[in-house]
Design a protein around this motif. Structure first.
Motif, PDB file in Angstrom:
ATOM      1  N   GLY A 268       0.817  -1.211   0.000  1.00 52.11           N
ATOM      2  CA  GLY A 268       0.000   0.000   0.000  1.00 52.11           C
ATOM      3  C   GLY A 268       0.847   1.255   0.000  1.00 52.11           C
ATOM      4  N   LYS A 269       1.898   1.266   0.813  1.00 52.57           N
ATOM      5  CA  LYS A 269       2.792   2.421   0.863  1.00 52.57           C
ATOM      6  C   LYS A 269       3.512   2.617  -0.473  1.00 52.57           C
ATOM      7  CE  LYS A 269       3.709   1.808   5.812  1.00 52.57           C
ATOM      8  NZ  LYS A 269       4.725   1.412   6.821  1.00 52.57           N
ATOM      9  N   ALA A 270       3.939   1.509  -1.076  1.00 56.66           N
ATOM     10  CA  ALA A 270       4.661   1.608  -2.346  1.00 56.66           C
ATOM     11  C   ALA A 270       3.752   2.127  -3.455  1.00 56.66           C
ATOM     12  CB  ALA A 270       5.237   0.240  -2.717  1.00 56.66           C
ATOM     13  N   LEU A 271       2.504   1.714  -3.468  1.00 54.29           N
ATOM     14  CA  LEU A 271       1.570   2.219  -4.481  1.00 54.29           C
ATOM     15  C   LEU A 271       1.227   3.685  -4.235  1.00 54.29           C
ATOM     16  CD1 LEU A 271      -0.707  -0.911  -4.838  1.00 54.29           C
ATOM     17  CD2 LEU A 271       0.646   0.125  -6.664  1.00 54.29           C
ATOM     18  N   ASN A 272       1.117   4.085  -2.976  1.00 55.77           N
ATOM     19  CA  ASN A 272       0.924   5.512  -2.678  1.00 55.77           C
ATOM     20  C   ASN A 272       2.101   6.323  -3.189  1.00 55.77           C
ATOM     21  OD1 ASN A 272      -1.535   5.100  -1.424  1.00 55.77           O
ATOM     22  ND2 ASN A 272      -0.734   5.239   0.658  1.00 55.77           N
ATOM     23  N   ALA A 273       3.313   5.780  -3.042  1.00 50.10           N
ATOM     24  CA  ALA A 273       4.505   6.472  -3.534  1.00 50.10           C
ATOM     25  C   ALA A 273       4.460   6.622  -5.052  1.00 50.10           C
ATOM     26  CB  ALA A 273       5.760   5.723  -3.104  1.00 50.10           C
ATOM     27  N   GLU A 274       3.973   5.593  -5.753  1.00 52.18           N
ATOM     28  CA  GLU A 274       3.840   5.681  -7.207  1.00 52.18           C
ATOM     29  C   GLU A 274       2.831   6.765  -7.587  1.00 52.18           C
ATOM     30  OE1 GLU A 274       5.561   4.149  -9.577  1.00 52.18           O
ATOM     31  OE2 GLU A 274       6.770   3.048  -8.135  1.00 52.18           O
ATOM     32  N   ALA A 275       1.737   6.834  -6.852  1.00 56.70           N
ATOM     33  CA  ALA A 275       0.734   7.861  -7.128  1.00 56.70           C
ATOM     34  C   ALA A 275       1.313   9.256  -6.930  1.00 56.70           C
ATOM     35  CB  ALA A 275      -0.488   7.652  -6.230  1.00 56.70           C
ATOM     36  N   LEU A 276       2.085   9.432  -5.862  1.00 56.56           N
ATOM     37  CA  LEU A 276       2.690  10.738  -5.602  1.00 56.56           C
ATOM     38  C   LEU A 276       3.664  11.129  -6.708  1.00 56.56           C
ATOM     39  CD1 LEU A 276       3.342  10.585  -1.752  1.00 56.56           C
ATOM     40  CD2 LEU A 276       1.693  12.045  -2.944  1.00 56.56           C
ATOM     41  N   LYS A 277       4.442  10.173  -7.191  1.00 59.58           N
ATOM     42  CA  LYS A 277       5.371  10.467  -8.287  1.00 59.58           C
ATOM     43  C   LYS A 277       4.618  10.914  -9.532  1.00 59.58           C
ATOM     44  CE  LYS A 277       7.747   6.579  -8.181  1.00 59.58           C
ATOM     45  NZ  LYS A 277       8.748   5.555  -8.565  1.00 59.58           N
ATOM     46  N   ALA A 278       3.463  10.303  -9.761  1.00 60.20           N
ATOM     47  CA  ALA A 278       2.692  10.623 -10.962  1.00 60.20           C
ATOM     48  C   ALA A 278       2.112  12.027 -10.938  1.00 60.20           C
ATOM     49  CB  ALA A 278       1.576   9.594 -11.138  1.00 60.20           C
ATOM     50  N   ILE A 279       1.858  12.558  -9.732  1.00 60.70           N
ATOM     51  CA  ILE A 279       1.188  13.865  -9.646  1.00 60.70           C
ATOM     52  C   ILE A 279       2.093  14.980  -9.148  1.00 60.70           C
ATOM     53  CG2 ILE A 279      -1.015  12.706  -9.207  1.00 60.70           C
ATOM     54  CD1 ILE A 279      -0.719  13.852  -6.260  1.00 60.70           C
ATOM     55  N   GLU A 280       3.347  14.678  -8.787  1.00 64.86           N
ATOM     56  CA  GLU A 280       4.162  15.673  -8.097  1.00 64.86           C
ATOM     57  C   GLU A 280       4.398  16.941  -8.929  1.00 64.86           C
ATOM     58  OE1 GLU A 280       7.914  14.067  -7.019  1.00 64.86           O
ATOM     59  OE2 GLU A 280       8.422  13.371  -9.029  1.00 64.86           O
ATOM     60  N   GLY A 281       4.542  16.824 -10.235  1.00 61.74           N
ATOM     61  CA  GLY A 281       4.769  18.006 -11.065  1.00 61.74           C
ATOM     62  C   GLY A 281       3.617  18.984 -11.018  1.00 61.74           C
ATOM     63  N   PRO A 282       2.421  18.571 -11.452  1.00 66.45           N
ATOM     64  CA  PRO A 282       1.276  19.496 -11.390  1.00 66.45           C
ATOM     65  C   PRO A 282       0.898  19.901  -9.978  1.00 66.45           C
ATOM     66  CG  PRO A 282       0.590  17.294 -12.092  1.00 66.45           C
ATOM     67  CD  PRO A 282       2.076  17.318 -12.133  1.00 66.45           C
ATOM     68  N   ALA A 283       1.064  19.002  -9.008  1.00 70.32           N
ATOM     69  CA  ALA A 283       0.725  19.355  -7.629  1.00 70.32           C
ATOM     70  C   ALA A 283       1.586  20.505  -7.128  1.00 70.32           C
ATOM     71  CB  ALA A 283       0.889  18.146  -6.714  1.00 70.32           C
ATOM     72  N   ALA A 284       2.829  20.568  -7.589  1.00 71.97           N
ATOM     73  CA  ALA A 284       3.734  21.632  -7.158  1.00 71.97           C
ATOM     74  C   ALA A 284       3.367  22.980  -7.764  1.00 71.97           C
ATOM     75  CB  ALA A 284       5.170  21.271  -7.526  1.00 71.97           C
ATOM     76  N   THR A 285       2.794  22.969  -8.952  1.00 71.89           N
ATOM     77  CA  THR A 285       2.540  24.235  -9.649  1.00 71.89           C
ATOM     78  C   THR A 285       1.115  24.752  -9.488  1.00 71.89           C
ATOM     79  OG1 THR A 285       2.031  23.035 -11.704  1.00 71.89           O
ATOM     80  CG2 THR A 285       4.313  23.725 -11.366  1.00 71.89           C
ATOM     81  N   LEU A 286       0.172  23.883  -9.182  1.00 72.08           N
ATOM     82  CA  LEU A 286      -1.210  24.324  -9.033  1.00 72.08           C
ATOM     83  C   LEU A 286      -1.369  25.230  -7.814  1.00 72.08           C
ATOM     84  CD1 LEU A 286      -3.073  21.005  -9.857  1.00 72.08           C
ATOM     85  CD2 LEU A 286      -3.441  23.180 -11.027  1.00 72.08           C
ATOM     86  N   GLU A 287      -2.137  26.279  -7.977  1.00 78.35           N
ATOM     87  CA  GLU A 287      -2.403  27.218  -6.889  1.00 78.35           C
ATOM     88  C   GLU A 287      -3.883  27.551  -6.851  1.00 78.35           C
ATOM     89  OE1 GLU A 287      -0.264  28.003  -4.703  1.00 78.35           O
ATOM     90  OE2 GLU A 287       1.616  27.391  -5.661  1.00 78.35           O
ATOM     91  N   ALA A 288      -4.311  28.182  -5.760  1.00 77.94           N
ATOM     92  CA  ALA A 288      -5.710  28.591  -5.616  1.00 77.94           C
ATOM     93  C   ALA A 288      -6.129  29.451  -6.800  1.00 77.94           C
ATOM     94  CB  ALA A 288      -5.907  29.352  -4.305  1.00 77.94           C
ATOM     95  N   GLY A 289      -7.283  29.157  -7.345  1.00 79.22           N
ATOM     96  CA  GLY A 289      -7.799  29.881  -8.499  1.00 79.22           C
ATOM     97  C   GLY A 289      -7.541  29.164  -9.810  1.00 79.22           C
ATOM     98  N   GLY A 290      -6.637  28.203  -9.809  1.00 80.20           N
ATOM     99  CA  GLY A 290      -6.324  27.474 -11.029  1.00 80.20           C
ATOM    100  C   GLY A 290      -7.313  26.353 -11.302  1.00 80.20           C
ATOM    101  N   LYS A 291      -7.423  25.973 -12.554  1.00 86.18           N
ATOM    102  CA  LYS A 291      -8.283  24.868 -12.951  1.00 86.18           C
ATOM    103  C   LYS A 291      -7.495  23.564 -12.880  1.00 86.18           C
ATOM    104  CE  LYS A 291     -11.898  25.347 -14.569  1.00 86.18           C
ATOM    105  NZ  LYS A 291     -13.256  25.341 -13.944  1.00 86.18           N
ATOM    106  N   VAL A 292      -8.203  22.473 -12.586  1.00 85.42           N
ATOM    107  CA  VAL A 292      -7.541  21.187 -12.443  1.00 85.42           C
ATOM    108  C   VAL A 292      -8.444  20.066 -12.941  1.00 85.42           C
ATOM    109  CG1 VAL A 292      -8.339  20.881 -10.059  1.00 85.42           C
ATOM    110  CG2 VAL A 292      -6.310  19.654 -10.842  1.00 85.42           C
ATOM    111  N   ASP A 293      -7.835  19.088 -13.598  1.00 86.33           N
ATOM    112  CA  ASP A 293      -8.510  17.848 -13.977  1.00 86.33           C
ATOM    113  C   ASP A 293      -7.845  16.718 -13.204  1.00 86.33           C
ATOM    114  OD1 ASP A 293     -10.018  19.246 -15.937  1.00 86.33           O
ATOM    115  OD2 ASP A 293      -8.407  18.965 -17.400  1.00 86.33           O
ATOM    116  N   PHE A 294      -8.621  15.749 -12.762  1.00 86.11           N
ATOM    117  CA  PHE A 294      -8.029  14.679 -11.959  1.00 86.11           C
ATOM    118  C   PHE A 294      -8.747  13.353 -12.157  1.00 86.11           C
ATOM    119  CE2 PHE A 294     -11.362  16.530  -9.302  1.00 86.11           C
ATOM    120  CZ  PHE A 294     -12.011  15.408  -8.792  1.00 86.11           C
TER     121      PHE A 294
END
Length: 207
Positions: A157-183
Motif C-alpha cells: 500500500g505504501k509503495a503504491l501511494n509512492a507511485e501515485a505521488l510520483k505521478a502527480i508531483e509536477g502538477p501538484a507543485a505548480t497548481l495554486e488557488a484559483g487554477g483549474k484542475v482535472d483529476f
C-alpha cells in the motif's frame, strides 16, 4: 560464557540455525525492494489501464454515496472479498482549486467541482504523506492472499501511494488557488459518515 550457552542450546534443538543481524537486514531490504518493484510494475502495467477504464464522474458518484454507500458501491465501486473491506471508487472530475494546503505534510488541494449542483468541494491528497490505502484497495489484481503477511501487504500500500505521488508531483507543485484542475483519483470508504478524501492517480492543470 555466552558462546557456550548458545552452543548448548543449539545442541538441544534440531535444525538450529544462526542468522546474523546483517543477513536478516539484507533479506528485509531485498523483500522491500521486491515489493517496490512489484508496485512499480503494477502501476505502469495493469494499473494505468484499470484507472482509465474504471473512472466514473465524481459528480455522479458522490450523491450516490451520500444516498446509500452499499448501493453506490455495487453500482460504481469495488470491494475486496475480505470481511469488512472498504468500498473503493475510481472517480474523475474537474474544477477550480479553492485552497492549497502544504503547511502539513499531509498536503491537500480543496477543489470546487465543475458541474456540481450546488457547487461541491472535494479534497485531494497531494502528500508527501498520504492517508489510507485507497490506491491498493481499488486494484482488483492486488489481493492480501498474494502476500506472506499483513506487513508485506501494508508495504505494498505504501509503495503504491509512492507511485501515485510520483505521478502527480509536477502538477501538484505548480497548481495554486484559483487554477483549474482535472483529476482521476480513488476514494475509500467503510461508512458514509467518513470524510471523503480523494487520492489522485492523475492530475493536470485544466483550461
Amino acid at each position: 560464557m555466552a558462546a557456550l550457552v548458545l552452543a548448548v542450546t543449539c545442541a538441544t534443538l534440531q535444525g538450529c540455525k544462526i542468522i546474523s543481524i546483517a543477513d536478516e537486514t539484507a533479506a528485509e531490504q531485498a523483500k522491500g525492494a521486491g515489493i517496490t518493484g512489484r508496485a512499480a510494475q503494477a502501476w505502469t502495467g495493469e494499473g494505468a489501464a484499470y484507472f482509465a477504464k474504471a473512472a466514473k464522474p465524481v459528480t455522479e458518484v458522490l450523491p450516490a454515496i451520500r444516498a446509500n454507500l452499499d448501493d453506490a458501491g455495487r453500482t460504481y465501486g469495488y470491494r475486496q472479498a475480505a470481511e469488512g473491506a472498504p468500498w473503493t471508487f475510481v472517480v474523475s472530475g474537474s474544477g477550480t482549486v479553492k485552497a492549497k494546503n502544504t503547511q502539513s505534510r499531509a498536503g491537500t488541494l480543496v477543489v470546487t467541482l465543475d458541474g456540481a449542483d450546488p457547487a461541491t468541494d472535494v479534497t485531494l491528497q497531494i502528500g508527501p504523506v498520504v492517508r489510507g490505502n485507497a490506491v491498493r484497495d481499488s486494484l482488483p489484481f492486488i489481493s492480501f492472499k498474494d502476500f506472506e503477511n499483513q506487513l508485506d501487504y501494508a508495504d505494498m500500500g505504501k509503495a503504491l501511494n509512492a507511485e501515485a505521488l510520483k505521478a502527480i508531483e509536477g502538477p501538484a507543485a505548480t497548481l495554486e488557488a484559483g487554477g483549474k484542475v482535472d483529476f482521476v483519483g480513488v476514494i475509500s470508504l467503510s461508512s458514509s459518515s467518513e470524510k471523503v478524501l480523494i487520492t489522485p492517480v492523475s492530475l493536470k492543470a485544466g483550461t
